[in-house]
Structure formats: C-alpha cells, structure tokens
Scaffold this active site. Structure first.
Site, PDB file in Angstrom:
ATOM      1  N   ILE A  18       0.852  -1.017  -0.118  1.00 30.43           N
ATOM      2  CA  ILE A  18       0.028  -0.119   0.057  1.00 30.43           C
ATOM      3  C   ILE A  18       0.740   1.197   0.044  1.00 30.43           C
ATOM      4  O   ILE A  18       0.628   2.284  -0.644  1.00 30.43           O
ATOM      5  CB  ILE A  18      -0.819   0.033   1.199  1.00 30.43           C
ATOM      6  CG1 ILE A  18      -2.061  -0.919   0.834  1.00 30.43           C
ATOM      7  CG2 ILE A  18      -1.651   1.333   1.481  1.00 30.43           C
ATOM      8  CD1 ILE A  18      -3.040  -1.248   2.278  1.00 30.43           C
ATOM      9  N   SER A 144      -7.159   0.400   9.691  1.00 31.88           N
ATOM     10  CA  SER A 144      -7.536  -0.875   9.482  1.00 31.88           C
ATOM     11  C   SER A 144      -9.039  -1.156   9.965  1.00 31.88           C
ATOM     12  O   SER A 144      -9.608  -0.652  11.020  1.00 31.88           O
ATOM     13  CB  SER A 144      -6.523  -1.838  10.028  1.00 31.88           C
ATOM     14  OG  SER A 144      -7.288  -3.260   9.759  1.00 31.88           O
ATOM     15  N   TYR A 157      -2.788  -6.014  17.289  1.00 34.34           N
ATOM     16  CA  TYR A 157      -3.130  -5.174  16.042  1.00 34.34           C
ATOM     17  C   TYR A 157      -4.258  -4.326  15.888  1.00 34.34           C
ATOM     18  O   TYR A 157      -4.244  -3.067  15.585  1.00 34.34           O
ATOM     19  CB  TYR A 157      -2.961  -5.912  14.783  1.00 34.34           C
ATOM     20  CG  TYR A 157      -3.011  -5.395  13.402  1.00 34.34           C
ATOM     21  CD1 TYR A 157      -1.995  -4.691  12.992  1.00 34.34           C
ATOM     22  CD2 TYR A 157      -4.257  -5.184  13.038  1.00 34.34           C
ATOM     23  CE1 TYR A 157      -2.011  -4.210  11.749  1.00 34.34           C
ATOM     24  CE2 TYR A 157      -4.266  -4.801  11.640  1.00 34.34           C
ATOM     25  CZ  TYR A 157      -3.354  -4.070  10.912  1.00 34.34           C
ATOM     26  OH  TYR A 157      -3.453  -3.656   9.866  1.00 34.34           O
ATOM     27  N   ILE A 190      -7.472  -6.089   1.666  1.00 36.72           N
ATOM     28  CA  ILE A 190      -6.680  -5.431   0.393  1.00 36.72           C
ATOM     29  C   ILE A 190      -5.578  -6.707   0.193  1.00 36.72           C
ATOM     30  O   ILE A 190      -5.046  -7.080   1.087  1.00 36.72           O
ATOM     31  CB  ILE A 190      -5.861  -4.311   0.845  1.00 36.72           C
ATOM     32  CG1 ILE A 190      -6.930  -3.122   1.573  1.00 36.72           C
ATOM     33  CG2 ILE A 190      -5.165  -3.729  -0.144  1.00 36.72           C
ATOM     34  CD1 ILE A 190      -7.963  -3.016   0.435  1.00 36.72           C
TER      35      ILE A 190
END
Length: 253
Positions: A18, A144, A157, A190
């Site tokens: 990305i 995210s 995360y 993604i």
C-alpha cells in the site's frame, strides 16, 4: 514543476504494498518528498525505483528518539512538509489467541503501530505549525477494519489500530485551527504481501460478506489517500473513511 513549488509528502512504509502505491499516486498528483522505511533498498538494482522527486530515508518508527533527526533532514532537503501519510505497520504473525498474547509481542506491535505513529505525527505536526505553506496540509493515518471488527486472534494489532482512530480525532481537533486536516483511512480486505498468507480464508469472506465481491487493491487505498492529501474533501477532518467494498453494510441472508 520544480520541487520547490510542489507539495511535499512523507510516506512511511513506502517501499512496498500500500505504501508504494501511495507514493506512485502522490507523485502522479504532483507531489515530491520522502519515502520513509526500515528496509534498506538497493535502488540501483530495484525493479521499480522510487518515483521521480522522492528520496529514501531510513527510519524504524518505533525508535522515537530518531524521529526528529529524520524530520529535520526532510525539511532541510525539501523546505517543509505538507502531508504525512502514516502507513508503516506490522501485522500479527502468526495469529495468536487473545488468551495467549505475550507482553513482548504486544509491546512490539504497539510500539510500531501506535507509539511510533503518534510521535512521528507529533514531530511533523510541530514542523507544520511552525512554518507556512501555500499547499493543503494534512496527516493521513492508515488504520484498518480491525479497528472495528473483533479479530481476537490479532488483538494487539486491532487495539493499536483502534487507538490510531482516536489519535486521528485528537490531532484533528488540535490542528484544525492551524489549517491542518487529519484523516483516517480504514482499508478492508486489501490484496498485499501482508495478506497473502491468509488469502484462501479471506477469499471466502470476500465472496460472502463484501457487497462488491472483490478484494481491494493497494491502488484503491492510494487513490483515497491522494484525494485527501490534495484537499479533495476540504470540509472534512477527524473522520474514518472506509475503503472496504461495502463490508460494513448490514446484510440479511
């Protein structure tokens, strides 16, 4: 256009995935600036050297004590910073049940995904506030969907990205008076090297739960970031902008 008249962007984690797509898209929109990454590239042998107008700066963003030196070098090289894209981050490898997460793994994830991001934003924001610019100025945080979905096998995360969402609001509220916009981009599924290991499982989720019935691409995220960085949403700050193919739409099956 010479570099002194172009808006200057700093993109962390810009060598691949990305981040690299963001570099390419920003360059196409007239930006120059800095690719900040931990990996040392051999630009002489690279298949895809950095876009024209961008230079590489090595930084492990978890090392907060090194931030100011790198920011000062970028400002000296380009004259200022107009956009910071906080893209650098680390995933959980392997996925770990929340009941088994170890303190060292938790700290490592938060040191990059939250602490490093927070303090690099602080260093860049101070530089922005201290200088004038004729360009639209922004900080764009890549969060995210994990900030929204309870992925309990990627707890550290998810917690870090959820905190980045709140961080976006806090910086947006503080910096609005200085004409600096702060945005959160929240990607969904993604297709990148980071998601490759889970691709078979994600394929099924994409087919069943994503209304657009496809993976997102790094370019999908990059175009969103570039739209924000060029002031395409001038009366927006502190908001979460999803790039996820409609995955948040409630569906009855």
């Amino acid at each position: 256009m010479s570099d002194e008249h172009r808006p200057v962007a700093v993109v962390t984690g810009g060598l691949r995935g990305i981040g690299r797509a963001i570099l390419d898209e920003l360059q196409a929109r007239g930006f120059c600036g800095a690719c900040v990454d931990l990996v040392e590239p051999d630009l002489a042998e690279a298949e895809t050297p950095l876009p024209e107008g961008f230079r590489y700066y090595r930084l492990d963003i978890s090392l907060v004590e090194e931030h100011q030196e790198v920011v000062d070098r970028i400002v000296a090289d380009f004259g200022g910073i107009d956009t910071l894209v906080n893209n650098a981050g680390i995933a959980v490898r392997p996925p770990t049940d929340i009941l088994d997460v170890q303190p060292a793994d938790f700290d490592r994830s938060l040191n990059v995904n939250l602490r490093g991001t927070f303090f690099l934003s602080q260093a860049v924001a101070r530089s922005m506030v201290a200088s004038a610019s004729t360009h639209y100025r922004s900080i764009v945080n890549i969060a995210s969907m994990a900030a929204h979905i309870a992925a309990y096998d990627r707890a550290q995360y998810a917690i870090g990205k959820a905190a980045v969402s709140k961080m976006t609001q806090l910086y947006a509220a503080r910096l609005a008076v200085d004409g600096i916009h702060v945005h959160e981009v929240r990607p969904g599924f993604i297709r990148t090297p980071m998601t490759a290991a889970a691709a078979p499982r994600i394929e099924e989720i994409v087919r069943d739960a994503v209304p657009m019935r496809r993976w997102g691409t790094p370019q999908d995220v990059a175009r969103t970031v570039a739209t924000l960085a060029t002031g395409g949403l001038p009366y927006t700050t502190g908001e979460s902008i999803w790039v996820a193919g409609g995955v948040t739409i409630p569906q009855v099956r």
